[in-house]
Design a protein around this motif. Structure first.
Motif, mmCIF file in Angstrom:
data_model
loop_
_atom_site.group_PDB
_atom_site.id
_atom_site.type_symbol
_atom_site.label_atom_id
_atom_site.label_comp_id
_atom_site.label_asym_id
_atom_site.label_seq_id
_atom_site.Cartn_x
_atom_site.Cartn_y
_atom_site.Cartn_z
ATOM 1 N N SER A 11 0.851 -1.215 0.000
ATOM 2 C CA SER A 11 0.000 0.000 0.000
ATOM 3 C C SER A 11 0.870 1.242 0.000
ATOM 4 N N ASN A 12 1.990 1.205 0.726
ATOM 5 C CA ASN A 12 2.887 2.361 0.706
ATOM 6 C C ASN A 12 3.484 2.568 -0.685
ATOM 7 N N ALA A 13 3.845 1.461 -1.334
ATOM 8 C CA ALA A 13 4.378 1.573 -2.699
ATOM 9 C C ALA A 13 3.332 2.255 -3.592
ATOM 10 N N PHE A 14 2.033 1.857 -3.436
ATOM 11 C CA PHE A 14 0.955 2.502 -4.211
ATOM 12 C C PHE A 14 0.858 3.989 -3.877
ATOM 13 N N LYS A 15 0.929 4.278 -2.559
ATOM 14 C CA LYS A 15 0.725 5.659 -2.109
ATOM 15 C C LYS A 15 1.795 6.590 -2.662
ATOM 16 N N TYR A 16 3.046 6.099 -2.641
ATOM 17 C CA TYR A 16 4.154 7.018 -2.933
ATOM 18 C C TYR A 16 4.709 6.896 -4.343
ATOM 19 N N THR A 17 4.367 5.785 -5.049
ATOM 20 C CA THR A 17 4.896 5.621 -6.411
ATOM 21 C C THR A 17 3.824 6.007 -7.418
ATOM 22 N N ASN B 191 10.463 -3.697 -3.588
ATOM 23 C CA ASN B 191 11.133 -2.515 -4.164
ATOM 24 C C ASN B 191 10.119 -1.740 -4.993
ATOM 25 N N ASP B 192 10.163 -0.432 -4.893
ATOM 26 C CA ASP B 192 9.305 0.351 -5.795
ATOM 27 C C ASP B 192 10.163 1.327 -6.594
ATOM 28 N N SER B 193 9.531 1.943 -7.601
ATOM 29 C CA SER B 193 10.298 2.862 -8.447
ATOM 30 C C SER B 193 9.850 4.298 -8.190
ATOM 31 N N TYR C 250 5.598 9.011 12.297
ATOM 32 C CA TYR C 250 6.474 9.694 11.342
ATOM 33 C C TYR C 250 5.819 9.694 9.961
ATOM 34 N N ARG C 251 5.770 10.871 9.324
ATOM 35 C CA ARG C 251 5.066 10.960 8.049
ATOM 36 C C ARG C 251 5.841 11.690 6.957
ATOM 37 N N GLY C 252 7.137 11.583 6.954
ATOM 38 C CA GLY C 252 7.900 12.175 5.866
ATOM 39 C C GLY C 252 7.724 13.678 5.792
ATOM 40 N N ASP C 253 8.075 14.252 4.629
ATOM 41 C CA ASP C 253 7.967 15.713 4.583
ATOM 42 C C ASP C 253 6.592 16.149 4.091
ATOM 43 N N GLY D 142 -3.933 11.416 4.303
ATOM 44 C CA GLY D 142 -4.772 10.447 5.008
ATOM 45 C C GLY D 142 -4.051 9.342 5.734
ATOM 46 N N GLY D 143 -2.724 9.313 5.695
ATOM 47 C CA GLY D 143 -2.014 8.262 6.440
ATOM 48 C C GLY D 143 -1.923 8.625 7.911
ATOM 49 N N THR D 144 -1.679 7.596 8.733
ATOM 50 C CA THR D 144 -1.577 7.857 10.166
ATOM 51 C C THR D 144 -0.126 7.883 10.635
ATOM 52 N N GLY D 145 0.788 7.428 9.777
ATOM 53 C CA GLY D 145 2.190 7.337 10.201
ATOM 54 C C GLY D 145 2.419 6.188 11.172
ATOM 55 N N LEU D 146 1.445 5.253 11.230
ATOM 56 C CA LEU D 146 1.589 4.120 12.156
ATOM 57 C C LEU D 146 1.789 2.794 11.425
ATOM 58 N N GLY D 147 1.559 2.795 10.111
ATOM 59 C CA GLY D 147 1.610 1.538 9.344
ATOM 60 C C GLY D 147 2.933 0.806 9.502
ATOM 61 N N LEU D 148 4.032 1.502 9.280
ATOM 62 C CA LEU D 148 5.342 0.836 9.351
ATOM 63 C C LEU D 148 5.707 0.473 10.787
ATOM 64 N N ALA D 149 5.257 1.290 11.750
ATOM 65 C CA ALA D 149 5.530 0.964 13.159
ATOM 66 C C ALA D 149 4.814 -0.335 13.535
HETATM 67 P P1 ADP Z 1 1.864 6.628 6.421
HETATM 68 O O1 ADP Z 1 2.021 5.978 5.069
HETATM 69 O O2 ADP Z 1 0.520 6.492 7.010
HETATM 70 O O3 ADP Z 1 2.365 8.035 6.424
HETATM 71 P P2 ADP Z 1 3.856 4.698 7.324
HETATM 72 O O4 ADP Z 1 4.284 4.331 8.698
HETATM 73 O O5 ADP Z 1 3.336 3.598 6.461
HETATM 74 O O6 ADP Z 1 2.808 5.868 7.479
HETATM 75 O O7 ADP Z 1 5.082 5.395 6.579
HETATM 76 C C1 ADP Z 1 5.820 6.405 7.224
HETATM 77 C C2 ADP Z 1 6.479 7.362 6.225
HETATM 78 O O8 ADP Z 1 7.524 6.668 5.497
HETATM 79 C C3 ADP Z 1 5.552 7.883 5.134
HETATM 80 O O9 ADP Z 1 4.822 9.010 5.568
HETATM 81 C C4 ADP Z 1 6.534 8.223 4.011
HETATM 82 O O10 ADP Z 1 7.152 9.482 4.264
HETATM 83 C C5 ADP Z 1 7.613 7.164 4.166
HETATM 84 N N1 ADP Z 1 7.413 6.034 3.231
HETATM 85 C C6 ADP Z 1 6.880 4.827 3.520
HETATM 86 N N2 ADP Z 1 6.880 4.021 2.444
HETATM 87 C C7 ADP Z 1 7.420 4.725 1.437
HETATM 88 C C8 ADP Z 1 7.725 4.441 0.057
HETATM 89 N N3 ADP Z 1 7.442 3.245 -0.496
HETATM 90 N N4 ADP Z 1 8.305 5.428 -0.695
HETATM 91 C C9 ADP Z 1 8.595 6.629 -0.140
HETATM 92 N N5 ADP Z 1 8.352 6.965 1.152
HETATM 93 C C10 ADP Z 1 7.775 6.025 1.939
#
Ligand code: ADP
Length: 268
Positions: free
Chosen positions: A163-169, A193-195, A212-215, A224-231
């Motif tokens: 889902s993160n790959a979809f969100k950010y790629t 791996n994503d591109s 944590y939610r990047g910049d 709409g992300g919570t920044g909790l998925g990867l945690a």
């Molecule tokens: P969310 O996606 O809800 O913000 P996550 O815990 O899943 O929270 O991800 C934390 C942060 O890591 C994201 O906000 C983003 O900045 C960065 N990130 C995660 N996956 C990717 C990815 N595939 N490409 C680029 N940045 C990513």
């Protein structure tokens, strides 16, 4: 040779006990600090969308803005986010306090890898991405590698990475699976791996931190992300005695991976 007196030994014991107590107190202090930080984070994360909902509603009640579909949609989206936050927080707190029941079962690394392909390949291409997958690497011909996993939970981790790959790629990009057994034949590493745009070096150590939610600019691209998925994913991998990490260079995509301990079976 040094002669120890009883009083010396007692003195040593007292010193050791004192140092253990100091360490323990330090640990308690850190836990207290992180608990306070967590409460601050939670109230901030929940407070932000709440304030914005209240702001819109107040402005409508005071007839400063006309209720329309756009405002209602914005309010609705904020409530979805709050709901997601509460669900994710509940999940992470259950994982961290060992209240999540894990159902481990043995499965061949190869089978788990093809399970991921079967589950996700179609969705990846349906969503407009190219799916790629390397064959499993590193298992000697005469051996079978077995992992012990809670398949539902491991799938949840994969789902999160995809889902993160979809969100950010951007669509049209490539989502690429790899799985490799290391030279010592002790762990297998699954990679997604994503591109996409990748992650700057300074942010890499933070991506698994709660909230944590990047910049800000990227948040606009992927709201709409919570920044909790990867945690959450990281906690699940820890429960499997595994490790999780990320490699990335800005502009060169991101590569998220998790490693799990394996056992080998001889087929001869
Ligand atoms: P969310 O996606 O809800 O913000 P996550 O815990 O899943 O929270 O991800 C934390 C942060 O890591 C994201 O906000 C983003 O900045 C960065 N990130 C995660 N996956 C990717 C990815 N595939 N490409 C680029 N940045 C990513």
């Amino acid at each position: 040779t040094k002669i120890f007196r009883i009083s010396d030994i007692q003195g040593e014991n007292v010193k050791r006990q004192e140092s253990e107590i100091r360490q323990y107190n330090e640990h308690l202090k850190q836990m207290e600090e992180s608990r306070k930080q967590l409460l601050t984070d939670i109230s901030h994360e929940l407070g932000t969308p709440m304030t914005s909902i209240q702001g819109y509603l107040r402005a409508m009640l005071d007839s400063i803005i006309e209720p329309n579909v756009n405002y209602l949609q914005m309010i609705y989206n904020k409530t979805i986010l709050i709901n997601q936050l509460v669900e994710d927080l509940f999940e992470i707190s259950k994982l961290e306090s060992n209240q999540t029941k894990m159902e481990f079962e043995d499965i061949l690394v190869e089978s788990l890898f093809s399970m991921f392909k079967n589950k996700f390949e179609l969705e990846i291409s349906d969503r407009g991405y190219l799916f790629a997958m390397d064959p499993l690497q590193g298992v000697p011909k005469s051996m079978l590698a077995v992992v012990s996993v809670d398949t539902v939970r491991i799938e949840q981790v994969m789902n999160n990475l995809i889902s993160n790959a979809f969100k950010y790629t951007p669509q049209g990009g490539v989502i690429h699976f790899q799985c490799e057994v290391d030279a010592e034949l002790s762990i297998c590493t699954f990679k997604v791996n994503d591109s996409g745009p990748g992650i700057e070096e300074a942010s890499l150590p933070n991506v698994f931190n709660r909230f944590y939610r990047g910049d800000k600019t990227k948040q606009k691209q992927a709201p709409g992300g919570t920044g909790l998925g990867l945690a959450i994913a990281h906690e699940i991998i820890k429960k499997h005695h595994g490790q999780m990490g990320v490699e990335s260079k800005p502009g060169k995509g991101a590569s998220f991976y998790f490693s799990l301990p394996i056992r080998l079976l001889n087929t001869r």
